[in-house]
Design a protein around this motif. Structure first.
Motif, PDB file in Angstrom:
ATOM      1  N   GLY A 133       0.782  -0.977  -0.240  1.00  0.00           N
ATOM      2  CA  GLY A 133      -0.299   0.040  -0.046  1.00  0.00           C
ATOM      3  C   GLY A 133       0.816   1.574  -0.288  1.00  0.00           C
ATOM      4  N   LEU A 193       2.472   1.454  -3.512  1.00  0.00           N
ATOM      5  CA  LEU A 193       1.963   2.216  -4.702  1.00  0.00           C
ATOM      6  C   LEU A 193       0.934   3.751  -4.192  1.00  0.00           C
ATOM      7  CD1 LEU A 193      -0.718  -1.510  -4.972  1.00  0.00           C
ATOM      8  CD2 LEU A 193       1.034  -0.183  -6.545  1.00  0.00           C
ATOM      9  N   THR A 194       1.034   3.607  -3.632  1.00  0.00           N
ATOM     10  CA  THR A 194       1.071   6.010  -3.187  1.00  0.00           C
ATOM     11  C   THR A 194       1.712   6.245  -3.832  1.00  0.00           C
ATOM     12  OG1 THR A 194       0.212   4.947  -0.791  1.00  0.00           O
ATOM     13  CG2 THR A 194       0.867   6.924  -1.625  1.00  0.00           C
ATOM     14  N   THR A 198      -0.800   6.429  -7.153  1.00  0.00           N
ATOM     15  CA  THR A 198      -1.756   6.762  -6.776  1.00  0.00           C
ATOM     16  C   THR A 198      -1.700   8.381  -6.665  1.00  0.00           C
ATOM     17  OG1 THR A 198      -1.894   6.137  -4.332  1.00  0.00           O
ATOM     18  CG2 THR A 198      -2.575   4.881  -6.250  1.00  0.00           C
ATOM     19  N   THR A 204      -4.993   3.549  -1.355  1.00  0.00           N
ATOM     20  CA  THR A 204      -3.446   3.065  -1.553  1.00  0.00           C
ATOM     21  C   THR A 204      -3.126   3.116   0.439  1.00  0.00           C
ATOM     22  OG1 THR A 204      -2.677   4.558  -2.320  1.00  0.00           O
ATOM     23  CG2 THR A 204      -3.477   2.732  -3.788  1.00  0.00           C
ATOM     24  N   ILE A 234      -5.622   0.021   2.278  1.00  0.00           N
ATOM     25  CA  ILE A 234      -4.607  -1.021   1.915  1.00  0.00           C
ATOM     26  C   ILE A 234      -3.481  -0.835   2.689  1.00  0.00           C
ATOM     27  CG2 ILE A 234      -2.711  -2.340   0.119  1.00  0.00           C
ATOM     28  CD1 ILE A 234      -4.718  -1.320  -2.230  1.00  0.00           C
TER      29      ILE A 234
END
Length: 567
Positions: free
Chosen positions: A102, A105-106, A109, A120, A124
């Protein structure tokens, strides 16, 4: 000397210590959740810079933290089901890597929208923590069930230590030149310098990679508890030889007439008792498993309920010639009392005739409560309300200390340093308060924590007049005491509801986080413009003070019940 060393190693096995260290390192990485207060100004400023007409502000980005907590709370009960199939160490690894995923992935995003960032960095990221947090603690408790408070404190101290490390890493990575916020909107300050904002996405990628590497190493340190270790003897009271012997002794007192020749045999055959004293596996078991101490003291056959109900044994104690013999020749009890390193409590419980009438039946009290049983108890709901009110106060301070302080302290590096130094107290406070709880009692320690935390939270806004020195002192005071709350509540949960369903039961307690985050987010977005940051912080302090009264009532009730049972 050799026996003493062997006994010490049995109490503090190397693999158990490494498991606690592994749990500490897992929690070290989970601390990146708690740097949100420091990270929030950078993330909010970056999201505002994506669009010239952006309306993103602190009252919107607080939903990232809200999503984290809701997702974390929702994932904990699911973890309990997963733990029935695989060992908690693997649950800790799975949860940790979801947590790190998470974060990583940020990197993508946060470049697009607040909504995807919430998914994220919020959902997540929080779900991973919800799985890893209790699983890492449970791995340590399996090895040291008698040291619940201390072990829990040592493991979750990683969160405080990690907050200290990652606060500094984030600030010096994103803002090495100590730039100050340049833009003001509705009284809130934001960064607008491109040289600073461009580093925000890369910081998420860095943190995600570092976390994943540490988490893999940490889980490799964790070992399963051996069958002969104290952890797996925790429920020995259900089948121990000691309980069986006491039941048989009670039956003998009931069935044998006072004039029976069997009693004469008992008088004349002390050699058998002497042989049992030297050769019985009971003595060896007592020496080798310190868990018996905890079991006997808390929930073994020697219970206070039997104290009030064994009429047959009471008759034997007053009228039978067996009484004098038991006074003089209770060999096994005398051996346990004199030769094993047990506590004063067990010595009292093994006192030959004084407590035989307490021991004639098995304690029927449950020691492991399934989640559906927990939900039927009144004390769970009291603990739930206490948890909700205290964490609401913690929520406001940890998320907005920097946003509030920026108005009167124009030094970004100092504000980051204040968060880092207070995190050291957060780390040290957890094992400290855990040991206090083990020694003083978890309910009593909870009252002390609520008194200190409530007082510090209620006066935190005075830092506006006290400046930098007062801010650091109050931050240390708050972080050093709320760390105790997060340590005491899991230990109290285990002491009341047992180890077996710990993750699921603690997940039920942490469901209060869902309410806290929703209420906290709504209060912030709806009332901040009306009552300001001071008003928001006062609301949080009021919740902690209310919990102080509830926890005091819980402690008083528990003491009265314990006193009543002893009578």
């Amino acid at each position: 000397m050799a026996e003493s060393a062997r006994f010490s190693l049995s109490r503090w096995p190397v693999k158990g210590i490494l498991s606690v260290l592994g749990g500490f390192l897992v929690h070290l990485t989970l601390s990146t959740v708690y740097v949100f207060g420091n990270m929030n100004p950078y993330v909010t400023s970056y999201l505002r810079g994506l669009n010239e007409n952006s309306t993103v502000g602190y009252t919107q980005t607080i939903w990232i933290s809200t999503a984290q907590a809701i997702s974390m709370s929702a994932s904990m009960p699911a973890l309990g089901l997963l733990e029935q199939r695989i060992h908690p160490k693997y649950c800790a690894l799975i949860g940790s890597w979801i947590f790190s995923l998470g974060m990583a992935l940020t990197y993508w995003t946060v470049r697009h929208s607040l909504g995807l960032t919430i998914l994220t960095y919020g959902v997540i990221h929080g779900a991973g923590k919800g799985m890893a947090y209790p699983a890492a603690v449970k791995c340590g408790l399996e090895w040291f069930p008698k040291r619940k408070g201390l072990v829990t404190g040592l493991i979750i101290a990683g969160i405080g230590g990690g907050t200290f490390v990652f606060n500094e890493v984030i600030t010096h990575f994103i803002n090495p030149d100590n730039l100050l916020p340049e833009t003001s909107h509705r009284g809130d300050l934001y960064f607008s310098q491109a040289v600073l904002l461009d580093k925000v996405p890369n910081c998420f990628l860095l943190l995600g990679g570092v976390d994943a590497g540490i988490q893999l190493f940490a889980v490799l340190l964790i070992s399963k508890s051996k069958p002969e270790s104290p952890a797996l003897i925790e429920d020995i009271h259900q089948s121990s030889a000691l309980t069986e012997d006491i039941i048989q002794t009670s039956a003998l007192a009931e069935d044998v007439p006072l004039n029976s020749p069997l009693l004469e045999d008992v008088h004349q055959n002390s050699a058998l008792a002497e042989d049992v004293r030297h050769n019985s596996p009971l003595t060896e078991d007592v020496h080798q498993s310190s868990a018996i101490t905890e079991d006997v003291r808390q929930s073994s056959a020697i219970t206070e309920d039997v104290h009030q109900s064994s009429a047959i044994t009471e008759d034997v104690r007053h009228n039978s010639p067996l009484t004098e013999d038991v006074h003089q020749s209770s060999a096994i009890a005398e051996d346990v009392r004199q030769n094993s390193p047990l506590t004063d409590d067990i010595q009292q419980n093994f006192s030959p005739i004084e407590n035989i009438h307490q021991s004639s039946v098995i304690d029927e009290r449950k020691t492991d409560f399934a989640p559906w049983d927990v939900l039927r108890t009144k004390i769970f709901y009291l603990m739930w309300i206490i948890y909700l009110c205290v964490v609401l106060g913690i929520f406001f301070v940890t998320n907005f200390y920097k946003t509030f302080s920026q108005a009167f302290i124009k030094d970004d590096h100092f504000l980051s340093l204040a968060g880092s130094i207070s995190s050291v107290l957060n780390a040290l406070g957890r094992p400290f308060w855990g040991a206090v709880g083990d020694r003083l009692g978890y309910r009593e320690a909870l009252v002390v924590v609520c008194i200190i935390l409530g007082s510090a939270s209620a006066t935190f806004t005075l830092c506006e007049y006290g400046g930098k020195v007062m801010l650091i002192i109050w931050m240390c005071l708050i972080y050093g005491t709320f760390s105790g709350f997060y340590c005491i509540m899991p230990s109290l949960n285990v002491s009341i509801f047992g180890h077996k369903y710990y993750s699921s039961n603690y997940g039920l307690l942490m469901s209060a986080m869902m309410v806290i985050q929703i209420v906290g987010g709504l209060l912030t977005s709806q009332l901040k413009d009306t009552i300001g940051w001071k008003g928001i912080l006062y609301i949080g302090a009021g919740g902690v003070i209310f919990s102080m009264f509830l926890s005091t009532g819980m402690m008083i009730h528990h003491r009265r019940q314990r006193k009543k049972h002893r009578m």
